[in-house]
Write a protein that holds these residues in place. Sequence first.
Motif, short mmCIF file in Angstrom:
data_model
loop_
_atom_site.label_atom_id
_atom_site.label_comp_id
_atom_site.label_asym_id
_atom_site.label_seq_id
_atom_site.Cartn_x
_atom_site.Cartn_y
_atom_site.Cartn_z
N UNK A 1 0.85 -1.20 0.00
CA UNK A 1 0.00 0.00 0.00
C UNK A 1 0.88 1.25 0.00
N UNK A 2 0.66 2.17 -0.96
CA UNK A 2 1.53 3.35 -1.06
C UNK A 2 1.53 4.22 0.20
N UNK A 3 0.39 4.23 0.95
CA UNK A 3 0.35 5.13 2.11
C UNK A 3 0.87 4.45 3.37
N UNK A 4 1.26 3.16 3.28
CA UNK A 4 1.85 2.43 4.40
C UNK A 4 1.02 2.54 5.68
#
Lengths: 160, 106
Positions: A83-86
């Motif tokens: 997930x890019x937003x971690x």
Amino acid sequence: MSFSVLIVTFFTWMILTSFTDVKELIVGFFVSLVVSIILKRFYGIRFDFKFPVRIIKFIFIYLPVFIWQMLKANFDVAVRVLNPSLPLNPGFVKIKTNLKKDAAKLALANSITLTPGTLTLDIEDDELIIHWIDVKTLDEKEKKEKIAGVFERILKGVYE
Amino acid sequence: MITIGYILIGIGAFFYFLGGLGIFRMPDVYNRLQAGTKATTLGSFSVILGVGLVNLEFLPKALIIIAFIALTNPVGSSVLARAAYLKGIKPTDKTKVDEYKGGGNK
């Protein structure tokens, strides 16, 4: 020496090497003898009338639940990593266990470490300290149920 | 059997990759250990099981190796995390709660 440890160690050696090669078996016997003498002070496996029942419970009740939880853990962490937003919401939480034996506590700690987003840091008597990657609740009962619920019930049946 | 084995090896390699990526992206020691432990256990399990299925003679050994990894991997990561905590390595600022309180009673 501890006879039960000798048997288990020797059998493991045979699976890892061979059942027929005499040289391997002799070396394996001495290695298991040394291991069982060293471990005498620390560990013994009790073979009693309940032992087969415990093995069966371990394989048919504990293992499927454990494997399913482990798969879920892997996908959970994989999704978080990709997930890019971690999405992280980590914290250290404490839970109480009512397992008594050391072996049972070890199994519980290992299971917790391999389940979704939880990592056991320490065991102090009957308290486990856990690093939780996504703290959902701080309520005593709820967090215990979420982290250890299933495993504790099964392991109580297996070890005690 | 052999096809399933190779598929499992492929899945394993993918999870190893995710483990590495996780160690790279996570903000602190503890979260890195989480990624390192979780992703690599499934990675190694399926690679080893895949090797066991490709070469059936190796299957019992593969199962024993999996059992040993399942026993030792979590212990290793717990001890690393505990040592890091007791050494005083600060968790990330996102950390919501700390009930360990600097090492507990010991």
